[in-house]
Design a protein around this motif. Structure first.
Motif, mmCIF file in Angstrom:
data_model
loop_
_atom_site.group_PDB
_atom_site.id
_atom_site.type_symbol
_atom_site.label_atom_id
_atom_site.label_comp_id
_atom_site.label_asym_id
_atom_site.label_seq_id
_atom_site.Cartn_x
_atom_site.Cartn_y
_atom_site.Cartn_z
ATOM 1 N N LEU A 151 -70.620 9.812 -15.491
ATOM 2 C CA LEU A 151 -70.600 10.542 -16.752
ATOM 3 C C LEU A 151 -71.930 10.370 -17.495
ATOM 4 C CD1 LEU A 151 -66.938 9.876 -17.920
ATOM 5 C CD2 LEU A 151 -67.944 12.083 -17.334
ATOM 6 N N ARG A 152 -72.508 9.182 -17.385
ATOM 7 C CA ARG A 152 -73.815 8.980 -18.018
ATOM 8 C C ARG A 152 -74.867 9.859 -17.348
ATOM 9 N NH1 ARG A 152 -74.062 4.973 -21.652
ATOM 10 N NH2 ARG A 152 -72.513 3.303 -21.516
ATOM 11 N N ARG A 153 -74.829 9.904 -16.023
ATOM 12 C CA ARG A 153 -75.782 10.760 -15.313
ATOM 13 C C ARG A 153 -75.567 12.219 -15.665
ATOM 14 N NH1 ARG A 153 -76.387 8.954 -9.194
ATOM 15 N NH2 ARG A 153 -77.212 6.876 -9.520
ATOM 16 N N VAL A 202 -77.806 21.580 -20.013
ATOM 17 C CA VAL A 202 -77.654 21.472 -18.556
ATOM 18 C C VAL A 202 -79.024 21.453 -17.881
ATOM 19 C CG1 VAL A 202 -76.783 22.639 -16.492
ATOM 20 C CG2 VAL A 202 -75.350 22.456 -18.527
ATOM 21 N N GLU A 203 -79.941 22.288 -18.376
ATOM 22 C CA GLU A 203 -81.281 22.321 -17.770
ATOM 23 C C GLU A 203 -81.965 20.958 -17.888
ATOM 24 O OE1 GLU A 203 -83.468 25.524 -19.452
ATOM 25 O OE2 GLU A 203 -82.315 27.049 -18.367
ATOM 26 N N GLU A 204 -81.814 20.358 -19.056
ATOM 27 C CA GLU A 204 -82.371 19.029 -19.271
ATOM 28 C C GLU A 204 -81.821 18.048 -18.246
ATOM 29 O OE1 GLU A 204 -82.068 16.604 -23.212
ATOM 30 O OE2 GLU A 204 -82.752 18.658 -23.599
ATOM 31 N N LEU A 205 -80.494 18.187 -18.047
ATOM 32 C CA LEU A 205 -79.811 17.319 -17.103
ATOM 33 C C LEU A 205 -80.348 17.521 -15.686
ATOM 34 C CD1 LEU A 205 -77.527 15.447 -16.246
ATOM 35 C CD2 LEU A 205 -75.977 17.379 -16.368
ATOM 36 N N ILE A 206 -80.562 18.766 -15.310
ATOM 37 C CA ILE A 206 -81.058 19.060 -13.960
ATOM 38 C C ILE A 206 -82.403 18.375 -13.746
ATOM 39 C CG2 ILE A 206 -81.906 20.907 -12.451
ATOM 40 C CD1 ILE A 206 -79.806 22.742 -13.753
ATOM 41 N N ASP A 253 -86.198 31.173 7.017
ATOM 42 C CA ASP A 253 -86.799 29.876 7.335
ATOM 43 C C ASP A 253 -87.189 29.223 6.021
ATOM 44 O OD1 ASP A 253 -86.630 30.591 9.912
ATOM 45 O OD2 ASP A 253 -88.740 30.195 10.420
ATOM 46 N N VAL A 254 -86.721 28.004 5.785
ATOM 47 C CA VAL A 254 -87.102 27.354 4.541
ATOM 48 C C VAL A 254 -87.007 25.851 4.714
ATOM 49 C CG1 VAL A 254 -84.831 27.336 3.457
ATOM 50 C CG2 VAL A 254 -86.848 27.524 2.020
ATOM 51 N N GLN A 255 -87.872 25.103 4.004
ATOM 52 C CA GLN A 255 -87.798 23.642 4.051
ATOM 53 C C GLN A 255 -87.670 23.134 2.638
ATOM 54 O OE1 GLN A 255 -90.760 21.909 6.565
ATOM 55 N NE2 GLN A 255 -89.922 23.060 8.310
ATOM 56 N N ILE A 256 -86.532 22.496 2.382
ATOM 57 C CA ILE A 256 -86.259 22.032 1.033
ATOM 58 C C ILE A 256 -86.587 20.557 0.952
ATOM 59 C CG2 ILE A 256 -84.398 21.598 -0.605
ATOM 60 C CD1 ILE A 256 -83.191 24.272 0.663
ATOM 61 N N GLU A 257 -87.328 20.200 -0.112
ATOM 62 C CA GLU A 257 -87.846 18.836 -0.180
ATOM 63 C C GLU A 257 -86.925 17.919 -0.962
ATOM 64 O OE1 GLU A 257 -91.581 19.488 -1.931
ATOM 65 O OE2 GLU A 257 -92.345 20.593 -0.194
ATOM 66 N N ASP A 258 -87.065 16.658 -0.656
ATOM 67 C CA ASP A 258 -86.284 15.640 -1.354
ATOM 68 C C ASP A 258 -86.844 15.453 -2.770
ATOM 69 O OD1 ASP A 258 -84.281 13.891 -1.561
ATOM 70 O OD2 ASP A 258 -85.193 12.300 -0.320
ATOM 71 N N GLU A 297 -84.768 12.856 -10.269
ATOM 72 C CA GLU A 297 -85.120 11.478 -9.952
ATOM 73 C C GLU A 297 -84.466 11.002 -8.671
ATOM 74 O OE1 GLU A 297 -86.557 8.973 -12.503
ATOM 75 O OE2 GLU A 297 -87.472 10.929 -12.986
ATOM 76 N N ASN A 298 -83.194 11.348 -8.523
ATOM 77 C CA ASN A 298 -82.403 10.776 -7.438
ATOM 78 C C ASN A 298 -82.044 11.752 -6.323
ATOM 79 O OD1 ASN A 298 -81.993 8.139 -8.732
ATOM 80 N ND2 ASN A 298 -80.939 9.401 -10.253
ATOM 81 N N TYR A 299 -82.008 13.035 -6.654
ATOM 82 C CA TYR A 299 -81.466 13.982 -5.683
ATOM 83 C C TYR A 299 -82.451 15.085 -5.389
ATOM 84 C CZ TYR A 299 -77.346 11.804 -7.697
ATOM 85 O OH TYR A 299 -76.455 10.900 -8.144
ATOM 86 N N SER A 300 -82.129 15.743 -4.298
ATOM 87 C CA SER A 300 -82.770 17.022 -4.046
ATOM 88 C C SER A 300 -81.840 18.074 -4.640
ATOM 89 C CB SER A 300 -82.937 17.196 -2.537
ATOM 90 O OG SER A 300 -83.210 18.530 -2.248
#
Lengths: 490, 265, 443
Positions: free
Chosen positions: B142-144, B200-204, B37-42, B209-212
């Motif tokens: 690509l910028r994102r 990559v971590e920086e990118l994550i 059971d898990v609830q993942i947030e936006d 901002e935009n995604y879950s």
């Protein structure tokens, strides 16, 4: 069969050498195998190898050289006058060989005494008659020079045979003696034996090279011979293929272009059948089919691959041809005259190539890493989008290689075109017309009873050369592509 | 769901994006995931940690039905995306995966140009009206993906020619290009060197901002660095789920404590 | 690339429900279904071809295994024998006797048909000669009733198999319309019947004018001797070459050359091997033409690459730990390979060899060039040595010869021969599969 006996004698010498070598080595170690450098059997093997191998090698070389030597020697005896105008030295020599063989057989059957066979004053008519009685094929009356040559031939070959036996047995004995002398306890028998075995292995591996060499040499020499009789330019650029049937002299047109066109056309039809079906079958089997379907369909396709080409040839000639004729022949569309046609051969060859294309493509598609597919599915692509836009582009070089290999197969295929394509060489665009191919003409030019020295027979070697060069080029290119492709994902 | 009082303020900020309830996964006869059971947030980075074979990757792949491609895999229970059951018979996994993108352990650029790699998703989903539109999407993605500056001069060079870290950022950009709502990452840095990992971590962190974002990782340091919420899996069970800080400093369950102190795993 | 990039009206379906399929997805799923259907069609077409092929083999080939025979009970007394022998046309006299008795048999079963000697000859061949030969060989049978089984002419056989019809019959010296009435009557009386054609399996090739007497037995023997040559040359040479390349060969130019050579030889058209055989074995070495020995040599060279490739794969499948274990107890490299690796790889090697042999067994083209065409298979070789060097044919070449003949009656023989060829191939492949199933090891 004296050669069989000779081989058996040499082998027996080897066996005796094995036992003696073993014993001698054991004796030198005072009967205790632990004092030997190697296991006792290695000492025995050393002697056996030294006795057998050089002797048999000598025998094989002798057997290869002897006929060449006898031929040149006996052929030198025949003066120019002994050769009839309408014949050649080669033909006379084969007559000589036949007569010599006949004489030997007649002596064996007791119809001739040895003295009679070797007698120089024998009456030719009598000899001919006796040979015929002995069931030997003698064309006409044996002439004096031929008889002389045949007698010389017999004497020479039997004495050379005797010398060979003596030389071979002597060599075997010498080898055995050498091996026995070495059989002392400090001798490193295992290393020696292993070195010999290694040489044998290298020899076996080199047979592949010898085969290629044999192919190239036999094609090159006969092709050169052909171009001496027939201008190369006419062969390569001639638009007409019409060999004279007499097989000797005459004016034959031997242009290769109609044959190449026929080969190409049939191969294109075959690939047009095999590539789409084979490729889609491979895609379905590797990407869609459940393991149950795969376990049924794959062996079925392999059955198609295991059927010999003669069966496909018969299928083309007797089933597909008449079937096509019913549809496209005079009773149907009226564009097909006979059952044998480019379409018939191409269609059947295509069926033959389906499993070839599908199994190669299957391997190649499976070599595309699963991560590529995952990446595509992860973006929400459907299976077919993934296949068309990710898997296929990735597999493309490999599939091109597979298609090239299939093309080389189609170009080199013989039995289907011999039976299904027809015999007439034509430059035409109508796929319902009979055409013929390079391979089919190789068969027809070499299976007739034409003289091997005539351009009509020798052209087969030039055709073979053309075929070999084309398929070799395709194969090397295709294998290169496939290998490059495999490396990419390993 | 494990409720920690310390996390309350954040939970109220973000809505639930994915809710899993009593999820079971079977591989043939093996029971790989038990009652999760898990609830993942936006707009949150959620990390799944746990020892190898604990089921964290399997569970991740359930969230966009990537397990469908494996014949013997069977999923039970409910997984709701914005309140809709993604295992409903009416759901087309193709549509689902457009909303829930995925980045894999090993960078897997397609054997195409960089441009075509990014354009692949928008093309199949019909996101661009015309060429200019597509160009724009590619540039934006690509910028994102924080790789635009490195590749803008060679958009038509093959994507396989990039370095490992660049390839992985390209794959992230590729996933972003379809404008997903959730981004799943299956050990995205395990094949990368420390410098590329850092990028990559920086990118994550920016993507939050935009995604879950849901990330599976072997490295606890990484989980601590990038995630706001952490779930600890062990032997197919979800042992503990909560604020990252709380999990790492004050775990409730004994097993979690053992794992993060290095005694199991 | 797809048309998606410029698709008008593709409004971004953001925030849409998962539970409803949008238009675009529906279209994409349709194209997915189409693509899948292509795959299924391809498989279906391939299987359809296979079924048509097998069906036409069985339909056209099975009749070769039956033949039409006439059973006639017959008695010749001592007196009749002496009288016949005293006449000028002796076989004619026997024929008269035969006809008289046949007439009796027909009347007995209540049938009235008129026929003459010529009709009998057209239907059953030279009966008189056969009878005379029999009694000359077995004089003790005189005076006792003897049952003759006479094979009928190929045209009568064709009448039974539908090749010859009453409507399409062209009257000739071989068969006339009235003969068919007689044949029907004889069949009704139980004299003419269908029997299993043993001669087809055991016999040798016949002349072009006697399709009925053609058999494949002699060429089966030819194929057998060829396969012996291939087995005893290709297996040891192939295994030795593979061991060298896989276990000992250093990485150098020579090894590379051999490797490239082998993979290319595997794809050289078989007819080129025929040219090699003709030029090297027959023209240069003067080995006998049409001999299974030469055929075997050519096929050996042709099969070697196949065997080497599969043997190397089996050797490669033996894990290096086995070699290390042997070397670790002090075995030499040679001993490690021959004592440990080779026995473990043997099932795979044998499987590959059998498949290579099966390939060689079906090969036709090279045999035609070295003179192993069908019509040389005129009888069984006498002895083992003769089996290797006496002119003979091989199954596929025999089938080709029949297929190339003008008389359509031979086509049936060609199909029949294919059934035997395929039975051999099937047996070999089944043995290979059993070997693989039985001994396959997964490391």
């Amino acid at each position: 069969m004296p050669i069989l006996w000779l081989v058996l004698i040499v082998l027996a010498l080897g066996a005796v050498g094995y036992i003696l070598g073993r014993q001698r080595a054991m004796a030198s170690a005072g009967g205790d195998a632990r004092h030997l450098h190697s296991l006792p059997s290695y000492y025995g093997s050393n002697v056996a190898i030294k006795a057998v191998v050089p002797a048999l090698v000598l025998m094989v070389i002798w057997l290869l050289v002897q006929p060449v030597y006898i031929n040149t020697h006996v052929s030198g005896m025949l003066s120019e006058t002994a050769i009839p105008d309408n014949s050649s030295r080669g033909l006379v020599m084969s007559e000589v060989r036949r007569t010599a063989e006949g004489l030997s057989n007649a002596v064996n059957q007791g119809l001739m005494t040895e003295e009679f066979a070797t007698s120089a004053r024998a009456d030719m008519a009598d000899v001919t008659q006796r040979l015929k009685d002995a069931g030997q094929i003698v064309t006409s009356e044996v002439t004096q020079p031929i008889m002389r040559a045949a007698q010389e031939y017999r004497v020479l070959s039997s004495s050379l045979q005797l010398y060979m036996s003596i030389a071979v047995i002597l060599l075997a004995l010498l080898g055995a003696a050498w091996g026995l002398r070495e059989s002392q306890k400090d001798f490193r028998a295992r290393n020696t034996v292993e070195f010999s075995v290694r040489m044998l292995l290298i020899g076996a591996a080199s047979i592949a090279i010898l085969t290629t060499l044999g192919i190239v040499l036999s094609l090159v020499f006969n092709t050169i011979e052909f171009f001496r009789l027939y201008p190369a330019a006419d062969f390569f650029f001639g638009l007409n293929w019409a060999p004279s049937f007499s097989g000797r002299g005459g004016s034959s047109d031997l242009g290769v272009l109609p044959l190449l066109w026929g080969t190409l056309y049939i191969s294109i039809v075959a690939l047009a059948v095999a590539v789409p079906i084979g490729l889609f079958a491979a895609i379905y089997l590797s990407e869609y089919a459940s393991s149950r379907v795969r376990s049924v369909a794959k062996p079925m396709l392999e059955v198609l691959a295991g059927i010999p080409t003669i069966v496909y040839g018969l299928f083309a000639l007797l089933t597909v041809g008449p079937m096509l004729l019913k549809v496209f022949g005079d009773e149907g569309l009226g564009i097909m005259q006979a059952g044998t046609a480019v379409m018939t051969a191409g269609l059947v060859m295509g069926i033959m190539l389906i499993p070839f294309v599908s199994s190669l493509s299957d391997d190649i598609i499976n070599a595309v890493p699963q991560s590529m597919r995952d990446g595509s599915y992860g973006l929400g692509a459907t299976k077919s989008e993934t296949i068309k836009q990710v898997v296929m582009p990735a597999a493309l070089p490999g599939i091109v290689g597979a298609v090239l290999l299939a093309a080389s197969r189609a170009i080199g295929e013989t039995m289907i075109v011999v039976l299904g394509a027809g015999a007439a060489a034509r430059l035409s665009l109508n796929p319902f017309e009979a055409m013929t191919t390079v391979t089919a003409k190789i068969v027809s030019q070499l299976t007739g009873d034409a003289d091997f020295a005539s351009p009509e027979a020798l052209v087969a070697f030039a055709l073979g050369m053309t075929l070999f060069v084309i398929t070799l080029g395709l194969n090397i290119f295709a294998l290169f592509i496939v290998r490059k492709y495999r490396e990419q994902y390993e | 769901m494990y409720d920690a009082p310390a996390s309350e303020q954040k939970v109220t900020q973000n809505t639930t994006k994915i809710a899993a309830h009593k999820v079971q996964v079977f591989y043939g006869d093996t029971h790989a995931i038990k009652d999760v059971d898990v609830q993942i947030e936006d707009k949150t980075v959620t990390a799944f940690i746990g020892p190898s074979g604990c089921g964290k990757s399997t569970f991740l792949r359930c969230l966009n039905r990537m397990n469908d491609t494996i014949d013997i895999c069977r999923v039970e229970g409910d997984i709701l995306l914005d309140g809709e059951d993604i295992y409903d018979a009416k759901v087309d996994p193709v549509q689902l995966r457009a909303k829930v993108g995925m980045v894999f352990q090993k960078p897997n650029p397609f054997p195409k140009s960089i441009y075509d790699n990014i354009a692949y998703g928008p093309r199949i989903h019909g996101l661009a009206k015309n060429k200019a539109d597509l160009d724009e999407i590619v540039e934006k993605s690509l910028r994102r993906g924080a790789i635009w500056d490195e590749v803008k001069d060679r958009l038509h060079a093959p994507g396989t020619g990039l370095s490992g870290g660049q390839q992985q950022r390209l794959c992230i950009a590729r996933a972003v290009a379809t404008e997903p709502e959730v981004l799943l990452m299956d050990e995205p840095c395990s094949a990368l060197d420390p410098i590329a990992t850092g990028q990559v971590e920086e990118l994550i962190d920016e993507l939050r901002e935009n995604y879950s974002v849901v990330i599976v990782t072997h490295s606890m340091q990484q989980a601590a660095r990038v995630s706001q919420k952490t779930a600890f899996f062990h032997l197919g069970n979800l042992v503990e789920y909560g604020e990252t800080g709380q999990i790492f400093t004050n775990p409730v369950d004994k097993r979690t404590e053992s794992y993060i102190t290095g005694r199991i795993g | 690339m797809t048309d998606a990039a410029t698709n008008p009206g593709a409004a971004t379906p953001r925030k849409s429900s998962l539970l409803t399929l949008d238009d675009r997805t529906r279209r994409r799923n349709a194209s997915e279904a189409r693509f899948k259907a292509y795959g299924i069609t391809a498989i279906a077409v391939a299987l359809f071809f296979l079924i048509v092929l097998l069906f036409s083999i069985l339909r056209s080939g099975l009749p070769a295994y039956t033949t039409t025979v006439a059973d006639v009970e017959f008695t010749v007394t001592q007196a009749q024998y002496e009288e016949a022998e005293s006449q000028l046309f002796k076989t004619k006299a026997y024929e008269q006797l035969f006809i008289a008795q046949l007439q009796d048999q027909l009347t007995e079963s209540g049938m009235q048909v008129e026929f003459d000697a010529a009709a009998i000859e057209r239907i059953m061949g030279k009966v008189g000669g056969n009878i005379r030969e029999f009694y000359q060989a077995n004089p003790d049978q005189l005076g006792q009733p003897v049952s003759f089984e006479l094979s009928s002419s190929s045209r009568v056989d064709g009448y039974y198999k539908g090749r010859v019809t009453r409507e399409g019959l062209q009257e000739s010296r071989f068969l006339q319309l009235s003969d068919l009435d007689l044949v029907d009557a004889l069949a009704e009386a139980g004299i003419i019947r269908q029997a299993f054609n043993w001669n087809f399996i055991t016999g040798a090739d016949s002349g072009v004018d006697n399709p009925g007497g053609a058999g494949i037995g002699a060429s089966v023997v030819g194929s057998f001797f060829m396969m012996l040559v291939v087995l005893f040359l290709a297996l040891p040479i192939g295994v030795a070459a593979s061991i060298y390349l896989e276990e000992f060969a250093p990485k150098n130019r020579w090894t590379d050359l051999i490797e490239v050579n082998i993979s290319n030889l595997a794809a050289v058209p078989s007819i080129v091997f025929g040219i090699l055989g003709l030029a090297v074995f027959i023209q240069f070495m003067h080995l006998p033409q049409s001999a299974p020995l030469v055929g075997g040599l050519v096929l050996t060279l042709m099969t070697l690459p196949t065997i080497i490739i599969s043997t190397r794969a089996s050797l490669k499948a033996v894990p290096p730990s086995i070699r290390d274990a042997a070397l670790g107890v002090g075995a030499s490299k040679m001993q490690a390979v021959f004592h440990h690796v080779l026995p473990l790889a043997m099932p795979g090697i044998l499987t590959g060899t059998i498949i290579g042999l099966a390939q060689a067994l079906g090969e036709t083209a090279p045999l035609l060039l070295i003179g192993m065409v069908g019509f040389v298979a005129r009888g069984y070789p006498d002895g083992i040595a003769a089996g290797f060097v006496d002119p003979n044919s091989a199954m596929p070449a025999q089938i080709y010869t029949w297929a190339a003949r003008a008389d359509v009656a031979f086509y049936e023989k060609a199909w029949g021969g294919i059934i035997i060829l395929l039975l051999f191939l099937m047996t070999m492949n089944i043995i290979a599969i059993i070997l693989r199933r039985r001994f396959e090891r997964r490391w």
